[in-house]
Design an enzyme around this catalytic site. Structure first.
Site, PDB file in Angstrom:
ATOM      1  N   HIS A 136       0.875  -1.175   0.000  1.00 24.42           N
ATOM      2  CA  HIS A 136       0.000   0.000   0.000  1.00 24.42           C
ATOM      3  C   HIS A 136       0.914   1.227   0.000  1.00 24.42           C
ATOM      4  O   HIS A 136       2.021   1.174   0.532  1.00 24.42           O
ATOM      5  CB  HIS A 136      -0.844  -0.068   1.279  1.00 24.42           C
ATOM      6  CG  HIS A 136      -1.913   0.965   1.374  1.00 24.42           C
ATOM      7  ND1 HIS A 136      -1.681   2.245   1.788  1.00 24.42           N
ATOM      8  CD2 HIS A 136      -3.245   0.902   1.142  1.00 24.42           C
ATOM      9  CE1 HIS A 136      -2.813   2.924   1.804  1.00 24.42           C
ATOM     10  NE2 HIS A 136      -3.784   2.137   1.413  1.00 24.42           N
ATOM     11  N   ASP A 213       2.938  -4.471   7.920  1.00 20.80           N
ATOM     12  CA  ASP A 213       1.756  -3.636   7.755  1.00 20.80           C
ATOM     13  C   ASP A 213       0.540  -4.537   7.975  1.00 20.80           C
ATOM     14  O   ASP A 213       0.173  -5.317   7.104  1.00 20.80           O
ATOM     15  CB  ASP A 213       1.766  -3.025   6.352  1.00 20.80           C
ATOM     16  CG  ASP A 213       0.455  -2.306   6.032  1.00 20.80           C
ATOM     17  OD1 ASP A 213      -0.493  -2.383   6.833  1.00 20.80           O
ATOM     18  OD2 ASP A 213       0.388  -1.671   4.959  1.00 20.80           O
ATOM     19  N   GLN A 216      -4.702  -4.791   7.063  1.00 24.18           N
ATOM     20  CA  GLN A 216      -5.743  -5.694   6.559  1.00 24.18           C
ATOM     21  C   GLN A 216      -5.786  -7.020   7.304  1.00 24.18           C
ATOM     22  O   GLN A 216      -6.791  -7.731   7.243  1.00 24.18           O
ATOM     23  CB  GLN A 216      -5.553  -5.966   5.058  1.00 24.18           C
ATOM     24  CG  GLN A 216      -5.762  -4.753   4.160  1.00 24.18           C
ATOM     25  CD  GLN A 216      -7.174  -4.172   4.218  1.00 24.18           C
ATOM     26  OE1 GLN A 216      -8.129  -4.833   4.633  1.00 24.18           O
ATOM     27  NE2 GLN A 216      -7.302  -2.913   3.831  1.00 24.18           N
ATOM     28  N   LYS A 239     -10.203   0.206  10.725  1.00 21.28           N
ATOM     29  CA  LYS A 239     -10.410  -1.005   9.929  1.00 21.28           C
ATOM     30  C   LYS A 239     -10.754  -2.186  10.824  1.00 21.28           C
ATOM     31  O   LYS A 239     -11.063  -3.271  10.347  1.00 21.28           O
ATOM     32  CB  LYS A 239      -9.141  -1.328   9.125  1.00 21.28           C
ATOM     33  CG  LYS A 239      -8.757  -0.225   8.169  1.00 21.28           C
ATOM     34  CD  LYS A 239      -7.889  -0.737   7.039  1.00 21.28           C
ATOM     35  CE  LYS A 239      -7.205   0.380   6.305  1.00 21.28           C
ATOM     36  NZ  LYS A 239      -7.889   0.786   5.068  1.00 21.28           N
ATOM     37  N   CYS A 377      -4.696   2.670  -3.678  1.00 17.34           N
ATOM     38  CA  CYS A 377      -3.435   3.066  -3.036  1.00 17.34           C
ATOM     39  C   CYS A 377      -2.360   2.014  -3.209  1.00 17.34           C
ATOM     40  O   CYS A 377      -1.587   1.743  -2.290  1.00 17.34           O
ATOM     41  CB  CYS A 377      -3.634   3.353  -1.554  1.00 17.34           C
ATOM     42  SG  CYS A 377      -4.675   4.765  -1.282  1.00 17.34           S
TER      43      CYS A 377
HETATM   44  C1  LIG Z   1      -2.604  -2.781   3.476  1.00 15.70           C
HETATM   45  C2  LIG Z   1      -2.876  -1.402   3.962  1.00 15.70           C
HETATM   46  N1  LIG Z   1      -1.909  -0.696   4.538  1.00 15.70           N
HETATM   47  C3  LIG Z   1      -2.106   0.545   5.015  1.00 15.70           C
HETATM   48  C4  LIG Z   1      -3.327   1.154   4.912  1.00 15.70           C
HETATM   49  C5  LIG Z   1      -3.476   2.542   5.421  1.00 15.70           C
HETATM   50  O1  LIG Z   1      -4.315   2.604   6.501  1.00 15.70           O
HETATM   51  P1  LIG Z   1      -4.723   4.024   7.096  1.00 15.70           P
HETATM   52  O2  LIG Z   1      -5.355   4.786   5.984  1.00 15.70           O
HETATM   53  O3  LIG Z   1      -5.649   3.718   8.190  1.00 15.70           O
HETATM   54  O4  LIG Z   1      -3.461   4.680   7.543  1.00 15.70           O
HETATM   55  C6  LIG Z   1      -4.381   0.445   4.308  1.00 15.70           C
HETATM   56  C7  LIG Z   1      -5.736   1.006   4.179  1.00 15.70           C
HETATM   57  O5  LIG Z   1      -6.027   1.919   3.470  1.00 15.70           O
HETATM   58  C8  LIG Z   1      -4.146  -0.846   3.823  1.00 15.70           C
HETATM   59  O6  LIG Z   1      -5.121  -1.542   3.233  1.00 15.70           O
END
Ligand SMILES: Cc1ncc(COP(=O)(O)O)c(C=O)c1O
Ligand SMILES: Cc1ncc(COP(=O)(O)O)c(C=O)c1O
Lengths: 422, 139, 422, 139
Positions: A136, A213, A216, A239, A377
């Site tokens: 991401h 990370d 998910q 999430k 993203c």
């Molecule tokens: C795999 C992954 N990493 C990071 C993020 C970023 O999360 P956040 O927007 O809560 O910082 C997301 C979600 O958008 C994600 O799906």
């Protein structure tokens, strides 16, 4: 089968849905007179919240609101106990060894930026950071910014057309220059569940720390950071059925101890003089300024809710639903589904031969079906697969088979609409 | 129904059979316009006539029905117009789409079909993407 | 007089108090059987929230929750409109020229860290940052961290024993090396209202940008950033009757445009490749990751609430109450009040000859009176005054004269208790 | 009433008339222990006897009734004890105050008056500050 499914807390899926006010609310579409039911298939973007979470946050503001740590009054004591109590819940939730290894941030993105900016500050042009092609943007751009500032190099574990990591390349990519490995646990486009155990064990055999990370994965499987033995683990409350504005960074004590502060301000200091300051203990060293106490209280309630359902029953139900969705979707003509065909999470990105994902999402929205469309993203992965945009349906334990049937029906209808519309 | 407002016949027609859409691989990626919210992109090539009018505008890129049809109709309507005229048109189109103008798309020929998009703020960006690209190119 | 006070929205103070659920709630003290009334005199730490704010956030989660900007579904459109609508409200609230000059952060602390880390990144050993000796740690420690990283120097406008800036030193302190001036608008320990107009105009005559820490001013007076002509203005929702977890950074377009991104991640990018990325437009360039949409929606409701009361009537009432408190407190034997004796904000730090501020705060808490005690995140100012700790009572428009009378009565009783207790 | 539990007679006595409190300006600021939440601070000086026992402990600093009385009573109780004994005592005292121990302050002489503090988590730090300082000094 699904109709009879009972979660560990004795509730059926229908009863679970009643815990979520938004699933009971009707959706009013633009220029559409009759409100319709919401079919929420966008949990990977943000999860819906059970009433208990909403109430915990509201109750905080109604009865308990105060600034924390520094107050000697009863409200301040209560608010501090709530805030630090949620930290204990998070510690237990991911089985961290120490409570001070849990740092509250705003979201996964900030958690990763914290590591990049603080842990990465000492990196130099001779250092390499190993990421993957399926990260991401949150686990890519912070490292790009760091690379610009420090000259460190980024390297990537490639992905296959099926959306899986080519881990056979790992031995070659890990070198004595590798200063950190950063990997997404579950991909937000492919639903791939990466073999982070293998990555961690190989990296550790070379003394290289690993950041996971978990944005998910944390909502859909039990995380045990001690068993995984990862060095950092980042995730988001929003999430995980909790409020927005709360992220979590887990870090091993011995690394966090050595890291310089991230932001400066109140609460993160021990003593401040005009000529310089000394830092507070962990975790507060990394928590500058007034935190989001109400949000953290709400997140505590979300953890309680998940524990009551239990990951055992969540996983069993979600796996069943995921398998059903995979089969149903792959039967649709003109649809291409991305990601692994075997074991995977309930995240389905797809394209349609005849219409653009935006138009697909807009068509589905007409029936109250919320799916996402775009690059999710994760542009580098999309580029690699030569797709600029995908639609994505993602599942949670509050979804049902009949919602998936409805989705399939309307995906088919979308294809017909756009073909016959001319 | 709003949905049919959004995807009028003419939009779907331009989306399926875009006019002036060609492979423009010779244009560098730096000149591609992207919509950061979704990844859609558009490239433009403009030929000017000797008297400085826009002779032919071609586009390439990857977009939804709204952005593709908007690009396609744009290339048709600007043909033969002067740079100044077109820049004025672009400003006006963007303001109308953002619902920040008193005017309507009445003077925009077939593009009037895009009026339904105004109600969908996130789609407005799809409709205006090629126009922003043309503005940058002419400016 | 006070009993008859009517705010611009036609409500009396008693009716205003009813808007705040926590002021209706009884407080349960440790080991105290009968719940008692809360006398909340700690607004400078965090303000209490009107019901409309609590409801706006809860309603968001009940009916409108979705991730923003990237969704093409109805919920996503609604959530995006709420979020961006609150930005418009903030723009109007502080009269910014452009909506994209408003950046949502977590709190004042983060807003200032953003400026230090992004705007300050280009500073070097030849640059000076001019602060004051009365800064909150939030507007001191970020610059100390920057100074460690870039070698830039910090200089300070001194304070007088009365807690006022020695502005006659300004001409000498501003040099052609000064790269930025950072000043607190209203001091959170002294209640001093600093003459930022003079500072801004002198700094601007030398082309030096000025950052204002508006954490304490924004809740109590109308802010017009165009009239002030400040370059950055930082404040917190939670001190302005809004939810926690939301901060605001106003910055002039021409400065924000030039600044490099702060955090990397989703939403702040235009296009991401493995080899490098390009940035989104303002304000999103500075808003990485999923924002706190629910909190921002709640903050929008807080602004609506304040506008309905109107700063004209808030200021008039608060000034009256402040003057009453100043007179009442200065009449107490053995009490020393800090800060200016003339025009000032309703923030009263005090010490008692016979007992330590902690013990004072603890004694008052027994009667439900919430005051703060400690260094108030302003250790350098405390050191200068040779005090290690103060108690602090701070006022808002929901406080009353009789609460002040009660405070005075109990401060006196505290002195007696600690003297006779032996 | 809890409040009187907190401020027992003996605490107020030690707070007003602290034992072994002296000006210790000769000790550098780097060795001062501070409570980051409130700014309270304490300095210690320890004299050892020839057989390695703590002969005399003096303290200086700025604190509330709870921290001052805790420091004052601490200096009294540790006198004449060995380093090992004192370190054990400190560990035990801190755990009891944090409510993380089964034991009580029964063996701590007058310090039993501090048991009322356990109910006020934010004040626990006041009570333990001098003990942490002594621990660091002995360690
Ligand atoms: C795999 C992954 N990493 C990071 C993020 C970023 O999360 P956040 O927007 O809560 O910082 C997301 C979600 O958008 C994600 O799906
Ligand atoms: C003057 C001043 N500046 C900055 C801050 C920091 O605000 P926050 O904790 O919301 O970041 C505060 C409040 O604590 C303050 O009073």
């Amino acid at each position: 089968m699904v109709a009879e499914w009972i979660f560990a807390n004795g509730k059926s899926v229908g009863e679970i849905r009643e815990d979520f006010p938004i699933l009971q609310t009707k959706l009013t579409l633009v220029d559409h007179d009759d409100p319709i039911d919401l079919v929420y298939l966008d949990t990977a973007a943000t999860a819906q919240k059970p009433l208990k979470v909403i109430q915990a946050e509201a109750r905080y503001y109604r009865e308990q609101n105060a600034n924390i740590h520094r107050a000697l009054h009863t409200l301040g004591e209560t608010a501090t106990a709530l805030y630090e109590g949620s930290r204990d819940k998070v510690q237990a939730f991911i089985n961290a060894e120490h409570r001070h290894e849990i740092i509250f941030t705003r979201n996964t993105t900030e958690s990763i930026n914290l590591v990049a900016s603080s842990f990465g500050r000492s990196f130099g042009p001779e250092d390499e950071i190993l990421l993957t092609e399926m990260e991401h943007h949150s686990n890519l751009v912070p490292w790009q910014l760091l690379s610009e500032q420090t000259g460190c190099k980024l390297k990537f574990i490639p992905i296959s057309p099926g959306g899986e990591l080519e881990l056979e390349k790992l031995d070659e990519l890990l070198t004595n220059k590798t200063a950190l490995v950063g990997v997404v646990h579950i991909s937000n486009i492919f639903g791939t569940v990466n073999d982070i155990e293998q990555i961690i064990s190989k990296a550790h055999s070379m003394d290289i720390p690993v950041l996971i990370d978990g944005a998910q994965s944390s909502p859909h499987m039990a995380i045990d950071v001690q068993q995984l033995d990862c060095d950092f683990f980042a995730f988001s409350s929003h999430k995980l059925y909790g409020p927005m504005g709360i992220g979590i960074l887990y870090g091993k004590e011995k690394l966090l101890e050595k890291m310089p502060p991230y932001m400066g301000g109140g609460d993160m200091i021990r003593s401040v003089k005009l000529t310089g300051s000394t830092w507070n203990d962990l975790p507060w060293k990394f928590e500058a300024g007034t935190p989001n106490v109400g949000g953290v209280a709400g997140f505590g309630a979300a953890i309680d809710y998940i524990k009551e359902l239990s990951f055992d029953s969540i996983c069993e139900y979600e796996n069943m639903l995921t398998e059903y969705a995979r089969k149903s979707l792959s039967g649709i003509k003109n649809i291409k589904i991305y990601g692994p065909s075997g074991h995977r999470a309930g995240v389905f990105s797809f394209t349609h031969n005849d219409l653009h994902p935006h138009d697909m999402a807009q068509f589905l929205d007409r029936y109250g079906i919320a799916v996402r469309a775009g690059h999710h993203c994760a542009q580098p992965a999309m580029r690699k697969l030569k797709v600029s945009s995908m639609a994505r349906a993602s599942l949670a334990f509050y979804n049902t088979r009949s919602e998936i049937d409805f989705l399939v029906e309307k995906i088919i209808a979308a294809g017909e609409y756009f073909n016959n519309g001319i | 129904m709003a949905f049919d407002d959004l995807y009028q016949e003419i939009i779907l027609d331009h989306a399926k059979h875009p006019r002036n859409k060609e492979n423009l691989d010779f244009i560098s990626d730096d000149e591609v316009h992207e919509n950061p919210t979704c990844g859609d992109s558009v490239k433009l090539a403009v030929d000017f006539s000797q008297d400085g009018k826009l002779e032919r505008v071609r586009f390439d890129g990857d977009g939804c029905a709204i952005s593709t049809s908007s690009a396609s109709m744009m290339t048709e309507i600007v043909e033969g117009k002067s740079k100044e005229e077109v820049l004025k048109m672009i400003k006006s189109f963007i303001l109308i789409m953002r619902n920040e103008s008193e005017s309507s798309l009445d003077d925009f020929g077939d593009l009037i079909a895009l009026e339904g998009v105004i109600k969908y703020p996130l789609r407005v960006k799809c409709a205006t993407l090629p126009w922003h690209a043309l503005e940058d190119l002419l400016a």
